[in-house]
Every structure is written in C-alpha cells, then in structure tokens.
Design an enzyme around this catalytic site. Structure first.
Site, PDB file in Angstrom:
ATOM      1  CG  ASP A 123     -23.579  26.192  32.048  1.00  0.00           C
ATOM      2  OD1 ASP A 123     -24.417  27.087  31.831  1.00  0.00           O
ATOM      3  OD2 ASP A 123     -22.349  26.390  32.102  1.00  0.00           O
ATOM      4  CG  ASP A 124     -23.463  20.830  31.819  1.00  0.00           C
ATOM      5  OD1 ASP A 124     -23.037  21.609  30.937  1.00  0.00           O
ATOM      6  OD2 ASP A 124     -22.762  20.396  32.751  1.00  0.00           O
ATOM      7  CG  HIS A 174     -23.239  24.447  27.466  1.00  0.00           C
ATOM      8  ND1 HIS A 174     -22.301  25.411  27.755  1.00  0.00           N
ATOM      9  CD2 HIS A 174     -23.002  23.430  28.362  1.00  0.00           C
ATOM     10  CE1 HIS A 174     -21.543  25.021  28.768  1.00  0.00           C
ATOM     11  NE2 HIS A 174     -21.949  23.816  29.148  1.00  0.00           N
ATOM     12  CG  HIS A 178     -20.663  19.276  28.126  1.00  0.00           C
ATOM     13  ND1 HIS A 178     -19.448  19.158  28.751  1.00  0.00           N
ATOM     14  CD2 HIS A 178     -21.360  20.179  28.857  1.00  0.00           C
ATOM     15  CE1 HIS A 178     -19.414  19.942  29.815  1.00  0.00           C
ATOM     16  NE2 HIS A 178     -20.562  20.583  29.896  1.00  0.00           N
ATOM     17  CG  HIS A 275     -23.583  22.966  36.150  1.00  0.00           C
ATOM     18  ND1 HIS A 275     -22.825  23.707  37.032  1.00  0.00           N
ATOM     19  CD2 HIS A 275     -22.896  22.974  34.974  1.00  0.00           C
ATOM     20  CE1 HIS A 275     -21.718  24.124  36.431  1.00  0.00           C
ATOM     21  NE2 HIS A 275     -21.743  23.697  35.176  1.00  0.00           N
TER      22      HIS A 275
END
Length: 760
Positions: A123-124, A174, A178, A275
């Site tokens: 993620d991210d 995603h 965020h 991540h």
C-alpha cells in the site's frame, strides 16, 4: 556664475526613445500647446492586461490548491479505527468472510485464497526509495504482487507505475490522496477514485478494478462507517480487497515481527498487507526477502490477487481520451509541485531581502544621522559658506489656485538671509493661479506666464530666467518651513554636491489614507534617502523640494521631458555626470497628499511609470564606472519592480493557507513582518522628530494600501510593455495650507524641539 540667458544654449538629447518612453509631444497637463488647435483625445489606459493577470492568478491558485490537496492530505498509514457498535447482519457476514469482497445489490460475497497461495500486497506507493527495492526483491524470487497505489504518487512517479506493470505485477486503487473513505462525502469519494484512475491511465494506459480503502485491515476489523465506504466503492464497480494478515509494518515493529506476521498457518492461503511508502520501509524490504524464502521452501506460490482467485486481470485498457486527461493531470500535479517549491524558495528569499533591507537601511540611517550630528562629511568637516549665497526658487504651477498663495508666503517668510529670488512659472493655468500669486505683492516674487507645456518646460523656463547659480525647486502645493532654504543651501557649499534632496512630509494626514502616506513618506522615502546618500545611489530628488546647481542643469540640457518622472530622470542624470546628490533631513517641506484612493492611484501610477521610463533611459549606467548604476538600478529593479510583482501571489498563498490550512504560521509570519516594520518605523519617526503613535495604522496598511501599490506596479509595467503613452495624471488639490490659520505648520524641530500633533 552662469548668466540668466545661457539656457538658450541648452542641447537636448537627439537619440529617439521607445514609443512607451517618448512623451515630449504631450508630457504636460493634458492641455494642447496651441489653444486654437483641436484637442486630441487623450490615450486610454490599457485595460486588457487585467484579464491575463486574473488568468495567471487563477492558474497560480489552482496550482496551490492541487499541490496543497496532495501534500496536506497524503500521510503515513495508521492503525484503522476499532470496530464498534452492533453490526448489521450483512456486516456480520462480511466480518466472518474472506478478504476479497464482491458487494452487489443482492448482498456481499467474499472469497479466500486457495491453500499454499499468497498474494503479497503493498500500500501507499509508489515511492522512489522503497518501491524499486521491493520490486527487485520480488524479481529475485520470481514472485508477483499487487500494489495498491495512491493516485497522487502515481502522478508524481509515473515511471514506477510503468515498471510495476512491465514486471507483471498488478495495480489497485488506494485513492488519490490516501483519504479515509469513512469520513468522506459521496462527491469526494468519487473524486478520489476518479483521479486515481486518470493518473493510472496517464502513467500506464490502464485502469484497475481492484480497490483498497486506506486505513483498512482484516474483514473482522471493519467498522460501520468503513462498511458504508466499501459499499460506495462497490457501487463504482470495484472489487474491494482487504487482507488476511496485517503485518503492521507501518509501525516498524522489526523485521522478525513483520516476517512472523506474514506467514500463513497450516498451509492456508492468505492476502498479506505490507507498505512500500509512507515512511522508512527498510524493515519491510528485508522482510519481503525473508518471507519469500520461507514460503518458497514450504511450496507456496506468490501471485497477484486476481491470479490467486483465478479471475481475469484487474487491468483494463484506458481509452485515448482518458489517457490524455490522465497525462494532463499528472503533468499538472508535477508542475504544481514545482511551482509551489520554487515559489516557496522565492518567497523565502524575498522575505529575507525585505527584512535585510529594512535592517541595513536602518543602520545606514543611523550612520547618516550620527555623521550629520557631528557636522562631518565623509572626509573631514563639511565646508561652509563664508556668506549666504544668492538663491533662486522656482515654483512651477499649473492650476494650483488652491495652494499657491500659501506656498509663496512660506518662501517669503524664510529665515534665510542671503539674496532671494522667487519665480512662479505659471504653465498655462486656467484657474487664476498666476493672478493669485501676483496679487500677494510680496517682495522678490516674480510671476512668469507661459503656454502650457508641462512641468519640465515650466522648470526650464525658470532655469532660463533665474539670476543665480543656486536653484531650489518646489511644487505649487508645498510649503517650506522658515529654515528650510538655509538647510538646503548649506549642503551646496561642498563643490562636489550637485543636488540636495529635502525632507518631504505629508501635511494633510488626518484621514486613514493621509496617515498611511505619512508613514510611507517617513519610512519609505526619507529613511531610504539617508542610506542612498551613503551608498552614492540617490534615485530621486523630489519635485516637492530640491536644490540644484544651475550650471549642472545647463550642462545636462535642462530638465528633460522624456519621462513622466522628471525628478527621477534628472537625479539619475546628475549622478551619471559625476555629481554627488545628498539628503538634508532638516530641510522640511510640507506637501499635500492625495485624499482618495482614486487620486492616490493617479499619482503613484505616474510616479511608477515615470520611474520605469527613467530606469530604461539610464540603463547603460549599469556598465559605467562608479557604483551608481549598479546600486541604484539594481535596487529599483529588485525592490520596486520584481518584489511587488510577487506580492499578489504572497497574498494568494496567505489566503489559501489561512482558509484551508493552519492559519497560525501565516499569522506568525505576518506579525513578524509588521513587528520589523514597526521597529524600523519607530526609528525613522524618531529620527524625524515625529510621534511613534502614528504607527497604529501600520497593520491596516497591509490590507488596502499595500495591494494598491503593487497593482500600480503591475499597471505601470503593462502600460510600458504594451507601448501605451501614458498621459499626465493631475491630482485634485484640496487647499490644505490655504487657510491662513494653517498657512504653514509649526516648525517640527528635527533636533528634538516641538513635535507636530496633527496638521491639516
């Protein structure tokens, strides 16, 4: 000493000037030279440049909003909020199900990965520091993974998104910034998803059907608000992907803990959440390698989410329009980031220059004041006259009926004991100015009438008729204090001095506009002139009060009509000719300042435009020996042209940060500047013997007066660049000193005697 008729031999510059600079045809007071000739329609001020300015401001605002939207919202992943409250039967079913959710109108369905199958998800990202290392580790072990990317980072690093796809990995949505979908309104949620899809299309030419809400974890941890956000995702056509194993690597628990929390038990399949951005991901990179080694040894396969479930790829080709829009979005985001970064450095430099200038000029003013208190010049004691020399005072006047008598009376009532000649040059006035001056019948006063030709022509007529070498020029709306002429003349005892600037003060300072100008005159004009004298870069001897050598003016060809700022043009010419120009703070002149914003605009518009003309005319001074050209023109270019052009963007950023961000830094910076200005202003007022109580209007100056001044600069530059010939803007006279009870203010007492309380 020059004779009175040497003016006939003056040689005027023959070199042609640019169209925007040439004002010899109509530099006067908007009246034709020949009254019988038809009156030409005066040229209109340019208006079209305000639209480009508005467009530029809108683009700057859009860039700041886009960059602020990205940088102020994107953050490191945190722990999801705990699930609270009694779940609905539907949510209870989801909590007991698998990590991949297909939510339809008929109800949610979930899926789990088959045995000995792992879908590593990250993620991210993408992140330029950590994503490449994760990709290298995956490539080393022949594994594939799914990257739930943040759209703003895809836009910033499109090459990383392309590498993810090129190496066989999968992309997921995603959100763009965020954002916590559980806390977003419906329009914002759709915007977050749509922008990310466009960013992906611009970077890779693909869309994705996978989505993962930020701040999510396992199905069992879903809260009520999160469930509502996931249903909104499903309504947009996404397959919601949560996780079986949340490594919590964002908290940096250590490589061993990350590895332990990544391994499924008893050969089960699992979606594993890690991540690749949002902070230091060194532990994550190390853990990926360790996890893949263990899983490979246990017969696991590491594949993408859709492949693990036997589904078609989440990637779908984007249309040409979507790819174009995505490329534009990505370019706009990178451009906005660059713009904001450059602007931050420029504004920091501008702030440092402004504060540094105030401090530096205050120090120079202190040196100037200390030197004058000791009666010293640069080397040794200043020379003095053996006897008061004869002086001619020239008063150019056009429609100055409101104040001409007060001006002439103040000149006659001088304490100067040398021979004194006062020439009132009436430049074709239509309001009886000449008759009013003549009717006074005062000794030594001569009224000269001439057809209207403009202020330079009136001054040149006075120069031609003057009987003495030492000349003092004073505007028809200005009054002198009794000792002013003597203070001006004493500086001319030095044969190297060609001109002397006096100390101009605002006489009508009761209203807010008058008080603002009073502060500006004391801080911005008179304090600066002390420094300019020491730096040999005096830009202007003001038309309201200045003393000159006639021979120096004759050598220059008189007062030029090439610009609308004849005083600045003349001062620069004197400095280039090698004459020293000094400042005499005790030579006080009280002038009538504009009383309305419209009148102030007209005056400052002419001043600024004329200064730009003078800078262009004397631009070659930069290459000449001596400090004048580089110091004077460099200072004017930086502080009077370039920095004012940045002022609108400064205000725009201040408003934006105040409304949408944390207002405290903006307030702190603003307060800091006001404090520095106040300290400088206090010292300037102290040097001029003025009351510091005038500073109470200084903070208010930042909200109207400052904006007016930088808009004047923008208007002036646009007028010059568009080649428009600006007409002379006359200012309406109010007759500040026409009341006999206020014919001249009481002496201010620079040396610390009486101080002025309030002058009408």
């Amino acid at each position: 000493m020059s004779g009175p008729h040497q003016y006939d031999k003056l040689v005027w510059p023959a070199a042609p000037l640019p169209a925007w600079q040439d004002h010899t045809a109509r530099q006067g007071n908007e009246r034709p030279h020949d009254p019988a000739a038809p009156t030409a329609r005066p040229p209109a001020d340019p208006k079209g440049h305000w639209f480009p300015l508005a467009v530029c401001m809108l683009l700057a605002a859009a860039a700041l909003v886009l960059n602020g939207y990205v940088t102020n919202v994107v953050g490191e992943t945190q722990a999801p909020p705990p699930a609270t409250g009694s779940p609905s039967p539907e949510l209870e079913k989801v909590r007991r199900g698998g990590p991949v959710l297909n939510i339809t109108a008929n109800g949610p369905a979930s899926a789990r990965l088959p045995a000995r199958t792992v879908a590593l998800t990250f993620d991210d990202g993408p992140d330029p520091a950590w994503t490449p290392q994760v990709l290298d580790m995956l490539k080393k072990y022949g594994a594939k993974a799914t990257f739930f990317t943040v759209g703003s980072k895809v836009a910033k690093y499109p090459e990383l998104a392309r590498r993810i796809v090129a190496e066989g990995h999968e992309l997921g949505n995603h959100t763009y910034s965020h954002a916590d979908l559980a806390a977003l309104p419906a329009w914002r949620l759709k915007l977050e998803l749509s922008l990310t899809q466009r960013a992906l299309a611009g970077a890779t030419g693909l869309h994705t059907t996978l989505a993962r809400p930020p701040y999510s974890s396992t199905p069992a941890a879903i809260s009520g608000p999160q469930w509502a956000g996931m249903k909104a995702l499903a309504a947009e056509g996404y397959l919601v992907t949560l996780t079986d194993l949340d490594t919590r690597d964002w908290n940096r628990p250590g490589t061993a803990n990350i590895v332990a929390s990544s391994l499924p038990a008893n050969g089960r399949g699992a979606v594993v959440m890690m991540h690749d951005s949002g902070g230091d991901r060194r532990q994550t990179v190390e853990a990926v390698g360790a996890v893949l080694r263990k899983l490979t040894g246990e017969g696991y396969r590491a594949v993408t989410v859709t492949r693990a479930l036997g589904m078609p790829s989440a990637h779908q080709p984007a249309g040409g329009v979507e790819q174009f829009a995505g490329s534009a979005l990505n370019l706009a985001q990178r451009a906005s980031e660059t713009f904001a970064g450059v602007l931050s450095w420029v504004l920091l430099a501008a702030g440092a220059l402004t504060v540094g200038r105030l401090g530096f000029f205050a120090v120079l003013a202190w040196v100037h004041a200390a030197r004058n208190r000791g009666g010293k010049r640069r080397k040794g004691r200043a020379p003095v006259w053996s006897a008061p020399p004869p002086v001619t005072v020239i008063v150019p006047a056009y429609n100055e009926a409101a104040g001409i008598q007060a001006t002439v009376r103040s000149l006659v009532e001088t304490t100067y004991r040398g021979p004194l000649e006062i020439l009132v040059v009436d430049d074709g006035s239509t309001d009886g100015t000449a008759e009013l001056a003549q009717s006074l019948g005062l000794p030594g006063v001569r009224v000269i009438r001439r057809p209207n030709g403009g202020k330079p022509a009136a001054l040149n007529t006075g120069i031609a008729q003057a009987a003495h070498e030492l000349l003092i020029m004073v505007d028809g709306d200005t009054v002198f204090e009794p000792a002013t002429i003597g203070h001006l003349v004493r500086q001319l005892a030095d044969p190297a001095v060609g001109a002397v600037s006096g100390n101009t003060k605002v006489g009508n300072r009761r209203g807010m506009i008058g008080r603002w100008q009073h502060i500006e005159y004391v801080i911005g004009f008179n304090l600066d002139r002390r420094a300019f004298e020491l730096l040999d870069c005096m830009a202007t001897v003001p038309g309201a009060i200045g003393a000159f050598r006639r021979s120096a003016l004759v050598a220059l060809g008189g007062v030029s009509a090439d610009t609308l700022a004849e005083d600045t043009d003349l001062t620069m010419a004197l400095c280039r000719a090698g004459w020293r120009v000094v400042y005499e703070e005790k030579a006080l002149a009280w002038t009538e300042a504009p009383t309305s914003l419209g009148q102030l605009w007209k005056q400052r518009y002419r001043w600024c435009y004329g200064t730009v003309q003078a800078m262009w005319k004397h631009r070659r001074a930069v290459l000449e020996p001596g400090p004048f050209g580089r110091r004077c023109l460099g200072y004017l270019t930086l502080f009077q042209v370039l920095l004012p052009l940045l002022a609108p963007v400064v205000d725009l950023m201040a408003i934006y940060n105040t409304v949408l961000g944390d207002p405290l830094p903006v307030v702190a910076v603003w307060a800091g500047f006001v404090v520095v200005q106040a300290l400088t202003g206090w010292y300037a007022l102290r040097l001029d013997g003025e009351r510091a109580s005038a500073l109470w209007v200084l903070p208010l100056q930042q909200f109207v007066y400052r904006q007016l001044m930088y808009l004047v600069v923008i208007q002036s530059l646009a007028t010059a660049l568009l080649g428009v010939r600006l007409r002379w803007h006359t200012v309406r006279r109010e007759g500040t000193f026409s009341d006999p009870g206020h014919a001249a203010p009481a002496p201010l007492g620079i040396d610390g005697a009486e101080r002025l309380a309030d002058v009408r």
